[in-house]
Write a protein that holds these residues in place. Structure first.
Motif, PDB file in Angstrom:
ATOM      1  N   LEU A 101      51.436  41.295  28.289  1.00 48.03           N
ATOM      2  CA  LEU A 101      50.342  40.759  29.104  1.00 48.03           C
ATOM      3  C   LEU A 101      50.562  41.136  30.559  1.00 48.03           C
ATOM      4  O   LEU A 101      51.549  40.727  31.178  1.00 48.03           O
ATOM      5  CB  LEU A 101      50.290  39.232  28.963  1.00 48.03           C
ATOM      6  N   ASP A 102      49.660  41.957  31.094  1.00 42.71           N
ATOM      7  CA  ASP A 102      49.701  42.339  32.510  1.00 42.71           C
ATOM      8  C   ASP A 102      48.837  41.358  33.298  1.00 42.71           C
ATOM      9  O   ASP A 102      47.628  41.246  33.042  1.00 42.71           O
ATOM     10  CB  ASP A 102      49.151  43.753  32.703  1.00 42.71           C
ATOM     11  N   ILE A 103      49.442  40.665  34.255  1.00 46.69           N
ATOM     12  CA  ILE A 103      48.751  39.610  34.985  1.00 46.69           C
ATOM     13  C   ILE A 103      48.298  40.099  36.355  1.00 46.69           C
ATOM     14  O   ILE A 103      49.070  40.703  37.111  1.00 46.69           O
ATOM     15  CB  ILE A 103      49.661  38.372  35.136  1.00 46.69           C
ATOM     16  N   VAL A 104      47.027  39.845  36.662  1.00 45.10           N
ATOM     17  CA  VAL A 104      46.463  40.137  37.977  1.00 45.10           C
ATOM     18  C   VAL A 104      45.890  38.838  38.532  1.00 45.10           C
ATOM     19  O   VAL A 104      45.000  38.236  37.922  1.00 45.10           O
ATOM     20  CB  VAL A 104      45.361  41.215  37.895  1.00 45.10           C
ATOM     21  N   ALA A 105      46.418  38.383  39.663  1.00 45.57           N
ATOM     22  CA  ALA A 105      45.963  37.132  40.259  1.00 45.57           C
ATOM     23  C   ALA A 105      44.809  37.393  41.216  1.00 45.57           C
ATOM     24  O   ALA A 105      44.728  38.447  41.856  1.00 45.57           O
ATOM     25  CB  ALA A 105      47.113  36.449  41.000  1.00 45.57           C
ATOM     26  N   LEU A 106      43.909  36.412  41.295  1.00 44.86           N
ATOM     27  CA  LEU A 106      42.764  36.532  42.193  1.00 44.86           C
ATOM     28  C   LEU A 106      42.409  35.167  42.767  1.00 44.86           C
ATOM     29  O   LEU A 106      42.909  34.127  42.323  1.00 44.86           O
ATOM     30  CB  LEU A 106      41.555  37.131  41.452  1.00 44.86           C
ATOM     31  N   ASN A 107      41.525  35.198  43.766  1.00 40.47           N
ATOM     32  CA  ASN A 107      40.966  33.973  44.334  1.00 40.47           C
ATOM     33  C   ASN A 107      39.572  33.805  43.745  1.00 40.47           C
ATOM     34  O   ASN A 107      38.653  34.561  44.087  1.00 40.47           O
ATOM     35  CB  ASN A 107      40.891  34.078  45.850  1.00 40.47           C
ATOM     36  N   PRO A 108      39.366  32.835  42.837  1.00 41.47           N
ATOM     37  CA  PRO A 108      38.068  32.725  42.158  1.00 41.47           C
ATOM     38  C   PRO A 108      36.934  32.273  43.062  1.00 41.47           C
ATOM     39  O   PRO A 108      35.785  32.224  42.640  1.00 41.47           O
ATOM     40  CB  PRO A 108      38.345  31.696  41.057  1.00 41.47           C
ATOM     41  N   ARG A 109      37.257  31.951  44.328  1.00 42.94           N
ATOM     42  CA  ARG A 109      36.215  31.562  45.288  1.00 42.94           C
ATOM     43  C   ARG A 109      35.726  32.741  46.121  1.00 42.94           C
ATOM     44  O   ARG A 109      34.770  32.605  46.878  1.00 42.94           O
ATOM     45  CB  ARG A 109      36.747  30.485  46.239  1.00 42.94           C
ATOM     46  N   ASP A 110      36.415  33.885  46.009  1.00 44.82           N
ATOM     47  CA  ASP A 110      36.176  34.979  46.936  1.00 44.82           C
ATOM     48  C   ASP A 110      35.677  36.223  46.204  1.00 44.82           C
ATOM     49  O   ASP A 110      36.363  36.754  45.327  1.00 44.82           O
ATOM     50  CB  ASP A 110      37.474  35.302  47.687  1.00 44.82           C
ATOM     51  N   ASP A 111      34.485  36.706  46.565  1.00 46.71           N
ATOM     52  CA  ASP A 111      33.890  37.855  45.880  1.00 46.71           C
ATOM     53  C   ASP A 111      34.749  39.117  46.020  1.00 46.71           C
ATOM     54  O   ASP A 111      34.895  39.881  45.063  1.00 46.71           O
ATOM     55  CB  ASP A 111      32.487  38.139  46.432  1.00 46.71           C
ATOM     56  N   ALA A 112      35.301  39.352  47.215  1.00 49.87           N
ATOM     57  CA  ALA A 112      36.110  40.557  47.421  1.00 49.87           C
ATOM     58  C   ALA A 112      37.375  40.519  46.575  1.00 49.87           C
ATOM     59  O   ALA A 112      37.782  41.530  45.991  1.00 49.87           O
ATOM     60  CB  ALA A 112      36.466  40.691  48.904  1.00 49.87           C
TER      61      ALA A 112
END
Length: 341
Positions: A101-112
């Motif tokens: 499993l390759d994990i990529v973190a993001l900010n779910p509030r931010d479109d960019a």
């Protein structure tokens, strides 16, 4: 339980897995290559893989079969207990099924941030993508992408009062409110999570529906951002003159902040005010007083999501949900009978 391998110890092979599972090595190979095997055989092989700590070589398998054994996962807020346990459960289930499993973190509030994270997942080298989507913004963004591989979006519908949109969050909310009403509380306030979060919206919708159905007074909620600091601030804004005897808080972290605010204001919990919250994080049993809270199994959520993604990859039927209840109320000392009027 598998013991850690000592230096120089031979790594287990599919022949060891087959011997432990009591099946042929061809059956192990078929399962690891994504082919259909009988459910009982799959269960025995997965148990043997876990017991032996078998780790297939995904690079060699991909070269031999032209099939990828890597999954991509879009995750968020790994510093928080719930998201981190979901990701851990997903990783464990992926490994048991023979995938990395390759994990990529993001900010779910931010479109960019969402757009960048989606771009980072090289779909040509993945067997499938698991997207943990707590906000409608992220769900909408994921649904606009033209994927060439299976994608499982782990989210929930917005609750509209119908059985088709029931979720663990709406069920858990009713458990919490049933508990308070059973203790004689009728004036119940709600500290909500951030409105862009689907789980917060569903807990709020279930709260509003519940008080309406039971003829209880409805109070406009105060919103927090899941943190203890926001719970402290939200609790300080609750009117002391509204006759409120109980507060339903949308997560444990905010409830911890609320408990401190009530203590500093001289409000005794639960003698004067009952507090019930959501998640059952480990610290919730050690607050003063210990929190009554709705328990969710976050790791199970991650495991179930990967099971569904792997079924999509293999063109298998969708796995059934566990028969046992997946949400429950843990009653501790932050709730008690409503004080006399």
């Amino acid at each position: 339980m598998a013991l850690p391998k000592q230096h120089g110890q031979r790594a287990p092979t599919i022949y060891d897995v087959a011997r432990s599972a009591g099946v042929s090595h061809q059956s192990v190979s078929r399962m690891l290559n994504g082919e259909t095997v009988r459910p009982l055989t799959r269960s025995r092989i997965e148990a043997a893989i876990t017991e032996l700590d078998y780790r297939p070589n995904p690079t060699a398998r991909a070269l031999a079969t032209s099939v990828s054994y890597r999954l991509g996962a879009l995750v968020y807020e790994l510093q928080e207990l719930g998201p981190s346990q979901i990701a851990q459960g997903a990783a464990d289930q992926a490994r048991a099924a023979g995938y990395l499993l390759d994990i990529v973190a993001l900010n779910p509030r931010d479109d960019a941030s969402i757009a960048h994270a989606i771009e980072l997942l090289d779909q040509q080298h993945l067997a499938g993508i698991l997207a943990l989507a707590p906000t409608q913004r992220l769900v909408d963004a994921l649904q606009t992408v033209d994927y060439r591989i299976p994608v499982y979006i782990d989210s929930e519908p917005l609750f509209d009062g119908t059985a088709a949109t029931e979720t663990l969050n709406t069920t858990g909310t009713r458990l919490a409110l049933d508990h308070l009403v059973g203790l004689g509380h009728s004036r119940i306030f709600h500290i909500s999570g951030p409105p862009e979060w689907i789980s917060a919206r569903n807990r709020l919708a279930a709260y509003r529906g519940y008080v309406a159905d039971h003829g209880l007074p409805a109070f406009e909620p105060v919103y927090g951002d899941w943190t203890a600091a926001s719970g402290f601030e939200a609790a300080a804004r609750i009117s002391r003159d509204a006759g409120i005897t109980a507060v339903f808080v949308s997560n444990d972290q905010m409830a911890m902040g609320a408990l401190r605010a009530f203590s500093e204001a001289g409000i005794r919990v639960p003698e004067q005010l009952s507090v019930v919250s959501f998640d059952d994080v480990p610290e919730s049993g050690f607050t003063i007083p210990p929190l009554t809270t709705v328990r969710l199994d976050f790791a199970e959520q991650g495991r179930l999501a990967v099971e569904r993604l792997v079924a999509m990859i293999r063109n298998d039927p969708e796995p059934p949900l566990p028969e046992r209840p997946r949400v429950s109320l843990v009653v501790r000392q932050s709730t008690a009978a409503a004080p006399p009027v």
